[in-house]
Design a protein around this motif. Structure first.
Motif, PDB file in Angstrom:
ATOM      1  N   ARG A   1       0.834  -1.209   0.000  1.00 11.90           N
ATOM      2  CA  ARG A   1       0.000   0.000   0.000  1.00 11.90           C
ATOM      3  C   ARG A   1       0.871   1.263   0.000  1.00 11.90           C
ATOM      4  N   VAL A   2       1.922   1.268   0.820  1.00 14.45           N
ATOM      5  CA  VAL A   2       2.804   2.444   0.873  1.00 14.45           C
ATOM      6  C   VAL A   2       3.451   2.679  -0.491  1.00 14.45           C
ATOM      7  N   LEU A   3       3.979   1.620  -1.076  1.00 16.02           N
ATOM      8  CA  LEU A   3       4.686   1.768  -2.360  1.00 16.02           C
ATOM      9  C   LEU A   3       3.727   2.234  -3.453  1.00 16.02           C
ATOM     10  N   ALA A   4       2.523   1.626  -3.464  1.00 17.56           N
ATOM     11  CA  ALA A   4       1.556   2.011  -4.497  1.00 17.56           C
ATOM     12  C   ALA A   4       1.211   3.484  -4.386  1.00 17.56           C
ATOM     13  N   ARG A   5       1.060   3.967  -3.154  1.00 19.62           N
ATOM     14  CA  ARG A   5       0.702   5.386  -2.984  1.00 19.62           C
ATOM     15  C   ARG A   5       1.904   6.292  -3.275  1.00 19.62           C
ATOM     16  N   LEU A   6       3.056   5.851  -2.833  1.00 18.80           N
ATOM     17  CA  LEU A   6       4.244   6.683  -3.051  1.00 18.80           C
ATOM     18  C   LEU A   6       4.439   6.989  -4.537  1.00 18.80           C
TER      19      LEU A   6
ATOM     20  N   SER B   1      -8.159   6.578   5.405  1.00 18.27           N
ATOM     21  CA  SER B   1      -7.715   7.819   6.044  1.00 18.27           C
ATOM     22  C   SER B   1      -6.248   7.767   6.476  1.00 18.27           C
ATOM     23  N   PRO B   2      -5.326   7.632   5.544  1.00 15.34           N
ATOM     24  CA  PRO B   2      -3.907   7.633   5.928  1.00 15.34           C
ATOM     25  C   PRO B   2      -3.531   8.951   6.610  1.00 15.34           C
ATOM     26  N   LEU B   3      -2.611   8.854   7.579  1.00 18.97           N
ATOM     27  CA  LEU B   3      -2.227  10.033   8.371  1.00 18.97           C
ATOM     28  C   LEU B   3      -1.081  10.767   7.670  1.00 18.97           C
ATOM     29  N   CYS B   4      -1.381  11.323   6.530  1.00 21.78           N
ATOM     30  CA  CYS B   4      -0.330  11.914   5.697  1.00 21.78           C
ATOM     31  C   CYS B   4       0.388  13.058   6.408  1.00 21.78           C
ATOM     32  N   SER B   5      -0.317  13.757   7.288  1.00 18.10           N
ATOM     33  CA  SER B   5       0.336  14.885   7.960  1.00 18.10           C
ATOM     34  C   SER B   5       1.449  14.413   8.892  1.00 18.10           C
ATOM     35  N   ARG B   6       1.452  13.111   9.239  1.00 21.33           N
ATOM     36  CA  ARG B   6       2.515  12.579  10.112  1.00 21.33           C
ATOM     37  C   ARG B   6       3.502  11.717   9.343  1.00 21.33           C
ATOM     38  N   CYS B   7       3.395  11.702   8.032  1.00 22.97           N
ATOM     39  CA  CYS B   7       4.168  10.729   7.255  1.00 22.97           C
ATOM     40  C   CYS B   7       5.511  11.308   6.808  1.00 22.97           C
ATOM     41  N   PRO B   8       6.582  10.576   7.058  1.00 29.23           N
ATOM     42  CA  PRO B   8       7.900  11.089   6.630  1.00 29.23           C
ATOM     43  C   PRO B   8       8.057  11.125   5.108  1.00 29.23           C
ATOM     44  N   LEU B   9       7.198  10.381   4.403  1.00 31.14           N
ATOM     45  CA  LEU B   9       7.312  10.356   2.936  1.00 31.14           C
ATOM     46  C   LEU B   9       6.395  11.377   2.267  1.00 31.14           C
ATOM     47  N   ALA B  10       5.660  12.141   3.057  1.00 33.60           N
ATOM     48  CA  ALA B  10       4.675  13.065   2.483  1.00 33.60           C
ATOM     49  C   ALA B  10       5.273  14.010   1.426  1.00 33.60           C
ATOM     50  N   PRO B  11       6.458  14.565   1.643  1.00 27.98           N
ATOM     51  CA  PRO B  11       6.983  15.490   0.620  1.00 27.98           C
ATOM     52  C   PRO B  11       7.255  14.818  -0.722  1.00 27.98           C
ATOM     53  N   HIS B  12       7.314  13.477  -0.721  1.00 23.51           N
ATOM     54  CA  HIS B  12       7.670  12.758  -1.952  1.00 23.51           C
ATOM     55  C   HIS B  12       6.489  11.982  -2.529  1.00 23.51           C
ATOM     56  N   CYS B  13       5.389  11.924  -1.800  1.00 24.44           N
ATOM     57  CA  CYS B  13       4.314  10.984  -2.141  1.00 24.44           C
ATOM     58  C   CYS B  13       3.469  11.512  -3.308  1.00 24.44           C
ATOM     59  N   LEU B  14       3.448  10.748  -4.380  1.00 21.29           N
ATOM     60  CA  LEU B  14       2.736  11.195  -5.581  1.00 21.29           C
ATOM     61  C   LEU B  14       1.221  11.017  -5.444  1.00 21.29           C
ATOM     62  N   ALA B  15       0.778  10.055  -4.640  1.00 20.90           N
ATOM     63  CA  ALA B  15      -0.671   9.927  -4.413  1.00 20.90           C
ATOM     64  C   ALA B  15      -1.185  11.134  -3.639  1.00 20.90           C
ATOM     65  N   LEU B  16      -0.401  11.570  -2.664  1.00 19.82           N
ATOM     66  CA  LEU B  16      -0.809  12.757  -1.905  1.00 19.82           C
ATOM     67  C   LEU B  16      -0.808  13.981  -2.821  1.00 19.82           C
ATOM     68  N   ALA B  17       0.236  14.110  -3.621  1.00 18.60           N
ATOM     69  CA  ALA B  17       0.336  15.274  -4.510  1.00 18.60           C
ATOM     70  C   ALA B  17      -0.813  15.295  -5.519  1.00 18.60           C
TER      71      ALA B  17
ATOM     72  N   THR C   1       0.897   1.733  10.612  1.00 16.91           N
ATOM     73  CA  THR C   1       0.562   2.755  11.614  1.00 16.91           C
ATOM     74  C   THR C   1       0.215   4.122  11.032  1.00 16.91           C
ATOM     75  N   VAL C   2       0.676   4.424   9.836  1.00 21.80           N
ATOM     76  CA  VAL C   2       0.468   5.777   9.270  1.00 21.80           C
ATOM     77  C   VAL C   2      -0.266   5.710   7.932  1.00 21.80           C
ATOM     78  N   CYS C   3       0.279   4.920   7.013  1.00 19.45           N
ATOM     79  CA  CYS C   3      -0.315   4.837   5.670  1.00 19.45           C
ATOM     80  C   CYS C   3      -1.360   3.722   5.672  1.00 19.45           C
ATOM     81  N   THR C   4      -2.377   3.925   6.491  1.00 24.81           N
ATOM     82  CA  THR C   4      -3.393   2.897   6.723  1.00 24.81           C
ATOM     83  C   THR C   4      -4.362   2.812   5.535  1.00 24.81           C
TER      84      THR C   4
ATOM     85  N   SER D   1      -4.930  11.476  -4.603  1.00 25.34           N
ATOM     86  CA  SER D   1      -5.545  10.188  -4.949  1.00 25.34           C
ATOM     87  C   SER D   1      -5.257   9.117  -3.891  1.00 25.34           C
ATOM     88  N   THR D   2      -4.962   9.545  -2.648  1.00 21.40           N
ATOM     89  CA  THR D   2      -4.683   8.542  -1.605  1.00 21.40           C
ATOM     90  C   THR D   2      -5.899   7.655  -1.328  1.00 21.40           C
ATOM     91  N   ALA D   3      -7.105   8.210  -1.544  1.00 21.14           N
ATOM     92  CA  ALA D   3      -8.316   7.413  -1.258  1.00 21.14           C
ATOM     93  C   ALA D   3      -8.568   6.354  -2.321  1.00 21.14           C
TER      94      ALA D   3
END
Ligand code: SF4
Length: 397
Positions: free
Chosen positions: A184-189, A237-253, A231-234, A256-258
């Motif tokens: 899940r983390v890799l797919a979203r990243l 409702s992933p907790l993107c605001s606490r995620c160390p990968l948030a600056p790099h995450c293309l799903a967040l950008a 624990t974070v990229c659940t 499309s995390t949902a």
């Protein structure tokens, strides 16, 4: 700081955000044979590695099999974790390690002892393969686990994921892993917008996992991915605001995390009815061993109807229903009616069929439904002794 995706944006197709803004499009999939990593991630590999490894060092989960490096403990934990949540595995892991502290002790134990220690974890094929692999490790490898993923995959029950986990965590090999959380983390990243179910669906994710491996610390990296997913990229409702990968995450950008990961439709649940028969003869009770290809192969249970070939030769009289229970296995939901009857004879000896003392049921490697059936029968017998069958009284009333 990057914002967490609003929980209202779920489902496969991203909806327009509040205020009429359209969601940004997720990056398109890489061409077959091309670089599995989108250009922005390829350019940011070192910051990505530093961010996740630093996060893991600070808040990685303290789990019993992570205290010290011991390939045997890593192997046992990884097999237990294949189909079971971490919280449930911890207690089982402690008990199993007390019972079988070394691979030699595991190899020397009777299979029934291993199945008994596995009871409650489910998916007993894992326990049988673990036992078979322990014998091979002792016989062919001097009691040491092979130290490469390829060598580990030669052992029963060790597939690509488990081999990668043991090789990277216990031996420091640069091997990737893909399991539910890291997938899940890799797919979203990388904003991987294709379905992930099945072997074909996982192929691109394995390529992404391989391309993202850091030059060192593959074991830490793999565990960090799993912890982040747990624990974070659940899933919801992933907790993107606490995620160390948030600056790099293309799903967040791309907001499309949902909708990532994309999965295919779930298999339909099949409903099934069974009658379990608890056959008593004095202090003894009849049990049957689950055969090859059956659920819980090798474990003991009570006969199910239709089972004329078992019950008729025993001269079973009237059956008394003492209760009902249900269980779920794979995509089946099974409703079980539990009946008790008294046999007038013991019948001929047969493979996979045994009379044992009721008191000894607790020592038998038994299916989880079998235990519940035994408890219902015991309660039903007690109630019967105190004035008859409650369920039949209810029916009459
Ligand atoms: S990796 Fe997961 S938790 Fe982290 S920013 Fe991306 S979607 Fe959010």
């Amino acid at each position: 700081m990057a914002k967490e995706a609003p929980s209202s944006r779920r489902g496969r197709t991203p909806r327009p955000a509040a205020g009429g803004r359209k969601p940004r499009r997720a990056p398109s999939l890489p061409a077959p044979g091309g670089d599995p990593l989108p250009a922005p991630l390829r350019a940011g590999m070192t910051p990505i590695h530093d961010a996740l490894l630093g996060w893991f060092k600070r808040v990685g989960r303290d789990l019993p099999w992570r205290r010290g490096v011991d390939p045997y403990r890593t192997w046992i934990s990884e097999v237990m974790l294949q189909q079971t949540q971490v919280d449930r595995v911890v207690d089982f892991f402690h008990r199993f390690m007390e019972r079988f502290p070394t691979v030699e002790r595991l190899a020397a134990a009777p299979e029934s002892d291993v199945l008994r220690a596995w009871e409650g974890l489910g998916y007993y094929r894992r326990a049988r393969q673990l036992h078979a692999a322990a014998k091979r490790i002792v016989a062919d490898h001097g009691g040491h686990l092979p130290d490469t993923a390829a060598g580990l995959r030669e052992l029963p029950g060790i597939g690509r994921y488990t081999a990668g986990a043991i090789a990277s965590i216990a031996f420091g090999c640069p091997e990737p892993i893909v399991e539910a959380n890291s997938r899940r983390v890799l797919a979203r990243l990388v904003a991987h917008a294709a379905p992930l179910d099945g072997t074909a669906g996982d192929g691109p994710i394995w390529e992404i996992a391989t391309a993202l491996l850091p030059p060192r610390s593959a074991g830490q990296w793999n565990q960090a991915l799993m912890d982040l997913g747990a624990t974070v990229c659940t899933p919801r409702s992933p907790l993107c605001s606490r995620c160390p990968l948030a600056p790099h995450c293309l799903a967040l950008a791309s907001r499309s995390t949902a909708s990532i990961p994309v999965s295919t439709a779930r298999r339909e649940v099949v409903e099934r009815d069974e009658t379990a028969i608890v056959v008593r003869r004095g202090a003894k009770v009849l049990v049957v061993r689950r055969g090859a290809g059956e659920w819980w192969e090798g474990l003991w249970d009570f006969p199910r109807l239709p089972a004329k070939e078992i019950l008729v030769p025993l001269g079973c009289g009237r059956r008394r229903v003492v209760g009902r229970c249900s269980y779920t296995v794979t995509h089946h939901r099974v409703e079980v009616s539990v009946a008790v009857c008294e046999a007038s004879r013991q019948g001929a000896r047969r493979d996979g069929v045994a009379w044992i003392d009721w008191e000894a049921l607790g020592t038998l490697a038994m299916t989880a439904p079998g235990r519940r059936i035994a408890a219902l029968a015991e309660r039903g017998e007690g109630e019967s002794g105190r004035g008859g069958d409650r369920s039949s009284r209810r029916r009459r009333g």
